[in-house]
Motif scaffolding. Structure first.
Motif, mmCIF file in Angstrom:
data_model
loop_
_atom_site.group_PDB
_atom_site.id
_atom_site.type_symbol
_atom_site.label_atom_id
_atom_site.label_comp_id
_atom_site.label_asym_id
_atom_site.label_seq_id
_atom_site.Cartn_x
_atom_site.Cartn_y
_atom_site.Cartn_z
ATOM 1 N N LYS A 192 -11.609 18.006 -8.752
ATOM 2 C CA LYS A 192 -10.635 16.909 -8.826
ATOM 3 C C LYS A 192 -9.278 17.386 -8.305
ATOM 4 N N GLN A 193 -8.958 18.627 -8.627
ATOM 5 C CA GLN A 193 -7.701 19.197 -8.142
ATOM 6 C C GLN A 193 -7.695 19.265 -6.621
ATOM 7 N N VAL A 194 -8.859 19.564 -6.057
ATOM 8 C CA VAL A 194 -8.971 19.614 -4.598
ATOM 9 C C VAL A 194 -8.629 18.248 -4.012
ATOM 10 N N HIS A 195 -9.176 17.184 -4.615
ATOM 11 C CA HIS A 195 -8.904 15.831 -4.132
ATOM 12 C C HIS A 195 -7.410 15.507 -4.256
ATOM 13 N N LEU A 196 -6.800 15.947 -5.351
ATOM 14 C CA LEU A 196 -5.379 15.688 -5.559
ATOM 15 C C LEU A 196 -4.542 16.344 -4.455
ATOM 16 N N VAL A 197 -4.828 17.608 -4.170
ATOM 17 C CA VAL A 197 -4.078 18.337 -3.146
ATOM 18 C C VAL A 197 -4.289 17.694 -1.771
ATOM 19 N N ASN A 198 -5.524 17.304 -1.476
ATOM 20 C CA ASN A 198 -5.805 16.672 -0.185
ATOM 21 C C ASN A 198 -5.083 15.330 -0.048
ATOM 22 N N GLU A 199 -5.057 14.572 -1.128
ATOM 23 C CA GLU A 199 -4.367 13.279 -1.111
ATOM 24 C C GLU A 199 -2.868 13.471 -0.905
ATOM 25 N N SER A 223 6.639 17.592 -5.687
ATOM 26 C CA SER A 223 6.796 18.922 -6.278
ATOM 27 C C SER A 223 6.536 18.875 -7.775
ATOM 28 N N GLY A 224 7.016 17.804 -8.430
ATOM 29 C CA GLY A 224 6.791 17.658 -9.864
ATOM 30 C C GLY A 224 5.318 17.520 -10.191
ATOM 31 N N ILE A 225 4.606 16.718 -9.401
ATOM 32 C CA ILE A 225 3.175 16.522 -9.632
ATOM 33 C C ILE A 225 2.415 17.822 -9.383
ATOM 34 N N LEU A 226 2.781 18.541 -8.329
ATOM 35 C CA LEU A 226 2.101 19.799 -8.016
ATOM 36 C C LEU A 226 2.390 20.868 -9.074
ATOM 37 N N ASP A 227 3.604 20.848 -9.630
ATOM 38 C CA ASP A 227 3.924 21.766 -10.735
ATOM 39 C C ASP A 227 2.993 21.514 -11.919
ATOM 40 N N GLU A 228 2.739 20.234 -12.204
ATOM 41 C CA GLU A 228 1.809 19.890 -13.276
ATOM 42 C C GLU A 228 0.403 20.366 -12.941
ATOM 43 N N SER A 229 0.052 20.321 -11.655
ATOM 44 C CA SER A 229 -1.268 20.786 -11.238
ATOM 45 C C SER A 229 -1.443 22.274 -11.513
ATOM 46 N N ILE A 230 -0.362 23.035 -11.319
ATOM 47 C CA ILE A 230 -0.418 24.463 -11.609
ATOM 48 C C ILE A 230 -0.697 24.691 -13.094
ATOM 49 N N LYS A 231 -0.092 23.862 -13.941
ATOM 50 C CA LYS A 231 -0.350 23.964 -15.377
ATOM 51 C C LYS A 231 -1.820 23.659 -15.679
ATOM 52 N N ASN A 232 -2.375 22.700 -14.951
ATOM 53 C CA ASN A 232 -3.796 22.386 -15.131
ATOM 54 C C ASN A 232 -4.660 23.587 -14.769
ATOM 55 N N MET A 233 -4.297 24.262 -13.677
ATOM 56 C CA MET A 233 -5.058 25.435 -13.264
ATOM 57 C C MET A 233 -4.939 26.547 -14.308
ATOM 58 N N VAL A 254 -5.541 16.134 -15.215
ATOM 59 C CA VAL A 254 -5.838 16.029 -13.782
ATOM 60 C C VAL A 254 -5.967 14.553 -13.396
ATOM 61 N N ASP A 255 -6.634 13.777 -14.240
ATOM 62 C CA ASP A 255 -6.792 12.342 -13.974
ATOM 63 C C ASP A 255 -5.434 11.649 -13.928
ATOM 64 N N VAL A 256 -4.560 11.987 -14.872
ATOM 65 C CA VAL A 256 -3.221 11.385 -14.913
ATOM 66 C C VAL A 256 -2.438 11.755 -13.659
ATOM 67 N N ASN A 257 -2.465 13.046 -13.287
ATOM 68 C CA ASN A 257 -1.743 13.500 -12.097
ATOM 69 C C ASN A 257 -2.253 12.787 -10.848
ATOM 70 N N TYR A 258 -3.561 12.686 -10.741
ATOM 71 C CA TYR A 258 -4.156 12.068 -9.552
ATOM 72 C C TYR A 258 -3.815 10.578 -9.473
ATOM 73 N N ASN A 259 -3.899 9.898 -10.619
ATOM 74 C CA ASN A 259 -3.574 8.468 -10.653
ATOM 75 C C ASN A 259 -2.089 8.234 -10.356
ATOM 76 N N ASP A 260 -1.221 9.104 -10.891
ATOM 77 C CA ASP A 260 0.215 8.996 -10.604
ATOM 78 C C ASP A 260 0.481 9.192 -9.115
ATOM 79 N N LEU A 261 -0.200 10.174 -8.538
ATOM 80 C CA LEU A 261 -0.015 10.458 -7.120
ATOM 81 C C LEU A 261 -0.437 9.267 -6.265
#
Length: 225
Positions: free
Chosen positions: A113-120, A147-157, A187-194
């Motif tokens: 899911k993180q991969v899809h987020l980064v690609n999007e 940048s804020g969304i990607l920072d959250e992604s790092i926390k997910n990782m 991850v779902d929240v980050n992706y939906n926000d993005l």
């Protein structure tokens, strides 16, 4: 995030940082991509390792069963009593290993899911920077949001790494499952926000397109039919 989407629609954001600064921040996506690659590789290796262990345990179980089938009836009871704990150990170990495989597969789903987020993010960020309907300050602001969304992604990782490491330490299945569910939800929240943020930007661009030719060009840019 809703407030951020509303602010995006306001032009002339004089307080935003320069575009160059944002571009310097965005390379954190490389950190995320590298982390994702490491996680997927680690999970694939662990799944293979655990599956090999399942095969070994199943073969051991088959050997025990074959041995039992060859014994005489009067020997079976005594043999079973002696092997009862060993037999139980095999089944317990097999169950634990299968549970670990299930956990790892769940973690891999989250990572993908993180991969899809980064690609999007990469797709939308590249298109918005080509869109002439946004001012440099607005593009800069978009970069800040990303940048804020990607920072959250790092926390997910980090959460995913914590669960992976938990298999080498003492952690209850309940706690492990809790961490997995939390990471998945975030991850779902980050992706939906993005996606919502990207959609808002596209709609704003279309609203600013005046001539029909301009509208057509904008739709083509974002792949809208």
């Amino acid at each position: 995030m809703k407030k951020l989407l509303l602010i995006l629609a306001i032009t002339g954001l004089a307080t935003m940082a320069p575009v160059q600064q944002v571009k310097a921040q965005i390379p954190i996506v490389d950190i995320i991509k590298n982390a994702i690659k490491k996680v997927i590789k680690a999970i694939d290796l662990q799944i293979q390792k655990q599956q090999n262990k399942v095969i070994w345990l199943q073969n051991a179980q088959k050997t025990l069963e074959n041995t039992m089938s060859k014994l005489k009836l009067d020997e079976i009871t005594d043999w079973v009593d002696k092997q009862k704990e060993l037999y139980k150990g095999y089944y317990d170990e097999l169950r634990k290993v299968k549970a670990v495989i299930a956990y790892y597969k769940r973690i891999k789903d989250i990572t993908e899911k993180q991969v899809h987020l980064v690609n999007e993010y990469k797709r939308a960020w590249g298109l918005f920077q080509q869109d002439k309907h946004f001012t440099p300050d607005e593009i800069s602001y978009m970069g800040d949001v990303y940048s804020g969304i990607l920072d959250e992604s790092i926390k997910n990782m980090d959460q995913v790494f914590l669960v992976i490491n938990s298999f080498q330490t003492q952690m209850s299945d309940a706690k492990r499952l809790e961490l997995i569910n939390e990471a998945s939800d975030r991850v779902d929240v980050n992706y939906n926000d993005l996606k919502a943020f990207n959609q808002q930007g596209i709609l704003l661009s279309l609203q600013r397109a005046k001539a029909q030719n301009d509208v057509d060009i904008t739709k083509k840019l974002y792949g809208i039919q």
